[in-house]
Design a protein around this motif. Structure first.
Motif, PDB file in Angstrom:
ATOM      1  N   TRP A  69     -10.311 -70.823 -28.862  1.00 50.94           N
ATOM      2  CA  TRP A  69     -10.823 -71.962 -28.918  1.00 50.94           C
ATOM      3  C   TRP A  69      -9.448 -73.244 -29.295  1.00 50.94           C
ATOM      4  O   TRP A  69      -9.746 -74.200 -28.663  1.00 50.94           O
ATOM      5  CB  TRP A  69     -11.735 -72.331 -29.985  1.00 50.94           C
ATOM      6  CG  TRP A  69     -12.383 -73.683 -30.026  1.00 50.94           C
ATOM      7  CD1 TRP A  69     -12.550 -74.639 -29.051  1.00 50.94           C
ATOM      8  CD2 TRP A  69     -13.364 -74.261 -31.178  1.00 50.94           C
ATOM      9  NE1 TRP A  69     -13.198 -75.643 -29.622  1.00 50.94           N
ATOM     10  CE2 TRP A  69     -13.705 -75.336 -30.798  1.00 50.94           C
ATOM     11  CE3 TRP A  69     -13.476 -73.884 -32.693  1.00 50.94           C
ATOM     12  CZ2 TRP A  69     -14.522 -76.294 -31.362  1.00 50.94           C
ATOM     13  CZ3 TRP A  69     -14.317 -74.434 -33.394  1.00 50.94           C
ATOM     14  CH2 TRP A  69     -14.875 -75.802 -32.841  1.00 50.94           C
ATOM     15  N   GLU A  72      -8.064 -73.665 -26.020  1.00 49.12           N
ATOM     16  CA  GLU A  72      -8.953 -74.615 -25.098  1.00 49.12           C
ATOM     17  C   GLU A  72      -8.859 -76.131 -25.477  1.00 49.12           C
ATOM     18  O   GLU A  72      -8.650 -76.990 -24.666  1.00 49.12           O
ATOM     19  CB  GLU A  72     -10.305 -74.431 -25.186  1.00 49.12           C
ATOM     20  CG  GLU A  72     -10.613 -72.910 -24.709  1.00 49.12           C
ATOM     21  CD  GLU A  72     -10.732 -72.888 -22.943  1.00 49.12           C
ATOM     22  OE1 GLU A  72     -10.783 -74.033 -22.717  1.00 49.12           O
ATOM     23  OE2 GLU A  72     -10.577 -71.966 -22.464  1.00 49.12           O
ATOM     24  N   PHE A  75      -5.114 -77.201 -24.365  1.00 50.63           N
ATOM     25  CA  PHE A  75      -5.191 -77.494 -22.886  1.00 50.63           C
ATOM     26  C   PHE A  75      -5.603 -78.821 -22.290  1.00 50.63           C
ATOM     27  O   PHE A  75      -5.143 -79.077 -21.432  1.00 50.63           O
ATOM     28  CB  PHE A  75      -6.252 -76.230 -22.341  1.00 50.63           C
ATOM     29  CG  PHE A  75      -6.195 -76.288 -20.917  1.00 50.63           C
ATOM     30  CD1 PHE A  75      -5.142 -75.773 -20.074  1.00 50.63           C
ATOM     31  CD2 PHE A  75      -7.478 -76.377 -20.290  1.00 50.63           C
ATOM     32  CE1 PHE A  75      -5.380 -75.908 -18.786  1.00 50.63           C
ATOM     33  CE2 PHE A  75      -7.556 -76.260 -19.019  1.00 50.63           C
ATOM     34  CZ  PHE A  75      -6.531 -76.223 -18.200  1.00 50.63           C
ATOM     35  N   ARG A  76      -6.705 -79.298 -23.391  1.00 53.35           N
ATOM     36  CA  ARG A  76      -7.195 -80.618 -22.772  1.00 53.35           C
ATOM     37  C   ARG A  76      -6.771 -81.696 -23.630  1.00 53.35           C
ATOM     38  O   ARG A  76      -6.988 -82.898 -23.538  1.00 53.35           O
ATOM     39  CB  ARG A  76      -8.758 -80.450 -23.093  1.00 53.35           C
ATOM     40  CG  ARG A  76      -9.470 -79.573 -22.178  1.00 53.35           C
ATOM     41  CD  ARG A  76     -11.002 -79.316 -22.708  1.00 53.35           C
ATOM     42  NE  ARG A  76     -11.645 -78.602 -21.758  1.00 53.35           N
ATOM     43  CZ  ARG A  76     -11.335 -77.393 -21.476  1.00 53.35           C
ATOM     44  NH1 ARG A  76     -10.516 -76.720 -22.369  1.00 53.35           N
ATOM     45  NH2 ARG A  76     -12.205 -76.637 -20.812  1.00 53.35           N
ATOM     46  N   SER A 113      -1.030 -71.261 -28.225  1.00 51.84           N
ATOM     47  CA  SER A 113      -2.153 -70.954 -27.351  1.00 51.84           C
ATOM     48  C   SER A 113      -2.744 -69.530 -27.232  1.00 51.84           C
ATOM     49  O   SER A 113      -3.627 -69.201 -27.205  1.00 51.84           O
ATOM     50  CB  SER A 113      -1.946 -71.608 -25.973  1.00 51.84           C
ATOM     51  OG  SER A 113      -1.011 -70.608 -25.199  1.00 51.84           O
ATOM     52  N   SER A 115      -2.331 -67.752 -24.997  1.00 49.63           N
ATOM     53  CA  SER A 115      -2.697 -67.285 -23.445  1.00 49.63           C
ATOM     54  C   SER A 115      -1.712 -67.494 -22.572  1.00 49.63           C
ATOM     55  O   SER A 115      -1.211 -68.599 -22.362  1.00 49.63           O
ATOM     56  CB  SER A 115      -4.236 -68.078 -23.204  1.00 49.63           C
ATOM     57  OG  SER A 115      -4.382 -67.968 -21.828  1.00 49.63           O
ATOM     58  N   ALA A 118      -3.387 -69.990 -19.754  1.00 45.67           N
ATOM     59  CA  ALA A 118      -3.444 -71.432 -20.095  1.00 45.67           C
ATOM     60  C   ALA A 118      -1.956 -71.893 -20.249  1.00 45.67           C
ATOM     61  O   ALA A 118      -1.871 -73.221 -20.088  1.00 45.67           O
ATOM     62  CB  ALA A 118      -3.966 -71.521 -21.622  1.00 45.67           C
ATOM     63  N   THR A 122      -1.189 -75.395 -18.162  1.00 44.93           N
ATOM     64  CA  THR A 122      -1.002 -76.442 -18.865  1.00 44.93           C
ATOM     65  C   THR A 122       0.339 -77.050 -18.888  1.00 44.93           C
ATOM     66  O   THR A 122       0.698 -78.232 -18.465  1.00 44.93           O
ATOM     67  CB  THR A 122      -0.976 -76.201 -20.557  1.00 44.93           C
ATOM     68  OG1 THR A 122      -2.575 -75.575 -20.643  1.00 44.93           O
ATOM     69  CG2 THR A 122      -1.136 -77.797 -21.515  1.00 44.93           C
ATOM     70  N   GLY A 274     -13.973 -77.599 -24.333  1.00 45.63           N
ATOM     71  CA  GLY A 274     -13.176 -76.579 -24.949  1.00 45.63           C
ATOM     72  C   GLY A 274     -14.194 -75.573 -25.710  1.00 45.63           C
ATOM     73  O   GLY A 274     -13.969 -74.457 -25.669  1.00 45.63           O
ATOM     74  N   GLY A 277     -15.669 -73.363 -23.032  1.00 47.63           N
ATOM     75  CA  GLY A 277     -14.663 -72.263 -22.514  1.00 47.63           C
ATOM     76  C   GLY A 277     -14.375 -71.240 -23.451  1.00 47.63           C
ATOM     77  O   GLY A 277     -13.936 -70.094 -22.977  1.00 47.63           O
ATOM     78  N   ALA A 278     -14.070 -71.618 -24.713  1.00 43.46           N
ATOM     79  CA  ALA A 278     -13.748 -70.523 -25.681  1.00 43.46           C
ATOM     80  C   ALA A 278     -14.989 -69.454 -25.859  1.00 43.46           C
ATOM     81  O   ALA A 278     -14.655 -68.407 -25.910  1.00 43.46           O
ATOM     82  CB  ALA A 278     -13.535 -71.389 -27.212  1.00 43.46           C
ATOM     83  N   THR A 281     -14.656 -67.063 -22.967  1.00 44.12           N
ATOM     84  CA  THR A 281     -13.770 -66.174 -22.917  1.00 44.12           C
ATOM     85  C   THR A 281     -13.641 -65.161 -24.025  1.00 44.12           C
ATOM     86  O   THR A 281     -13.599 -64.163 -23.873  1.00 44.12           O
ATOM     87  CB  THR A 281     -12.292 -67.094 -23.073  1.00 44.12           C
ATOM     88  OG1 THR A 281     -12.130 -67.887 -21.970  1.00 44.12           O
ATOM     89  CG2 THR A 281     -10.952 -65.934 -23.065  1.00 44.12           C
TER      90      THR A 281
END
Length: 433
Positions: A69, A72, A75-76, A113, A115, A118, A122, A274, A277-278, A281
């Protein structure tokens, strides 16, 4: 039926299930069910229920959705733009100039992150247009991004290290600490390659921008303060022993929400996106872990892992020969599966061999992550390659070709930690992790 025939049959079933497009978790459960139903007398329903519950009911696993999370949310956010603005004034006179932003930016984002995909998405969204506009060679922009985005798997908090720790019952905090020096080593190697390449191809690098006064550099660097505080809050709390990885993940989510709010990117839409998405995943990873845990128990009942461990022991392979064979095996497997699936799929069979050979399971975790990093930039299913292809619209083979030097550097790093295992173990031993 002999154990070798049983092993081959179950492998064929696994590859048929995976090749048919069935979810990885269902494929693992299916192979475990077939193995137990046909080759053991164990109570199938009871073993399935207790194993899946045990794999899901793990406090260590609670860190996973929180770190996902956090990634995510960031990422935004405007994090990549802030990093580009903060780092670029300091790098304009280093050979390779702003290509180093890809590497350092990926290293920093990896540290918050966890990931690889990601990180590639990003940093790439910001750096590919910016560096392309300034005239940097496309192959180096793509190569540095593909290679350095793999740091998301190694530099803590790494999602795949959490998965490995849960699957093999290793200390996640110790794995995190063990990933620091190999991660820094890779950053240094990637930057060193860019420096050497730039000195050999000076005509390919655009002219340096106007000298920025020191005071102006410091002013730009202020945009790095929030992310540095975030890293210090999350990673520092683990290394200092103040918080467990799970506690630190909760701190990371709170700080990420504050950072996103501070930069003006947090609203109802981004918050829900977010969170969703979390959730997706995390559910996928938890489901794969449950399937892998059941497959591990099923394989133990069939006796296949102990048979393979005995077979490997009978071959009298040296450590180096065994690690070389496992490297090839993991890279090939990584061409068809994502990194998390590779780790959870293989631990049930590989770990008895590794322990039989006297290899430290903790050190082997970092070894596996570096090999999985290599598979992230190996066609046809290198996840980083697909992410970058989506960002650039280029042919996948061209993206893969640009990533080859960084694949080779990962191979060199792998050789270094095999020859000098203290690169992995010295920090955890010093810190008592």
């Amino acid at each position: 039926m002999s154990e070798i025939s049983m092993t081959l049959l179950l492998l064929i079933v696994l590859f048929v299930l995976l090749g048919s497009g069935i979810w990885v978790a269902f494929s693992l459960l299916g192979v475990g069910l077939i193995g137990m139903a046909f080759f053991t007398d164990a109570p199938l329903g009871e073993v399935l229920a207790t194993t899946v519950w045990g794999a899901s009911n793990s406090w260590s696993l609670a860190a996973l959705p929180l770190f996902v999370w956090m990634g995510e949310i960031l990422f935004r956010s405007r994090l990549s733009e802030d990093m580009f603005a903060g780092l670029s004034p300091w790098l304009t006179h280093l050979p390779g100039r702003l290509l180093h932003v890809n590497i350092l930016g990926s290293g920093i984002f990896a540290a918050v992150s966890g990931s690889s995909a990601a990180t590639a998405a990003t940093i790439g969204k910001m750096s590919i247009p910016e560096l392309g506009k300034r005239g940097y060679p496309k192959s180096m922009i793509i190569g540095t991004l593909a290679g350095s985005a793999t740091l998301g798997l190694l530099i803590p908090p790494s999602i795949i290290l959490i998965v490995y720790g849960v699957a093999t019952e290793q200390s996640i905090a110790r794995l995190f600490i063990g990933g620091i020096l190999p991660g820094l080593l890779l950053v240094a190697m990637f930057m060193g390659y860019v420096v050497v390449w730039s000195l050999l191809h000076p005509e390919e690098i655009p002219a340096g921008e106007e000298q920025v006064p020191f005071a102006e550099k410091v002013k730009h660097s202020r945009r790095l303060i929030p992310v540095i505080l975030l890293i210090a809050g999350v990673i520092g709390s683990i290394y200092s022993g103040i918080a467990s990885p799970t506690d630190a993940a909760a701190v990371g989510v709170a700080l990420s929400l504050l950072l996103s709010r501070f930069t003006g990117t947090l609203n109802r839409e981004t918050f829900l996106a977010g969170l969703l998405g979390a959730t997706k995943t995390s559910c996928m990873i938890a489901f794969i872990l449950a399937g892998a845990a059941f497959l591990t128990v099923a394989m133990a009942f069939t006796g296949i892992p102990s048979m393979l461990a005995s077979w490997i022991a009978a071959l009298n392979l040296s450590h180096y020969a065994l690690l070389g064979a496992l490297t090839i095996f993991f890279v090939i497997l990584g061409c068809f599966l994502d990194g998390i699936s590779v780790v959870v799929l293989t631990t049930s069979v590989i770990m008895p061999m590794v322990e039989q050979a006297g290899i430290d399971p903790f050190w082997f975790g970092i070894f596996v992550v570096i090999v999985v990093e290599m598979s992230q930039i190996t066609p046809p299913v290198g996840f980083n390659l697909f992410v970058i292809q989506g960002l650039t619209g280029l042919d996948i083979l061209r993206v893969a070709y640009a990533a080859i030097p960084f694949f080779l550097l990962l191979l060199v790093a792998l050789a270094l930690i095999v020859i000098f295992p203290a690169i992995v173990t010295v920090l955890p031993d010093m810190m008592g992790g």
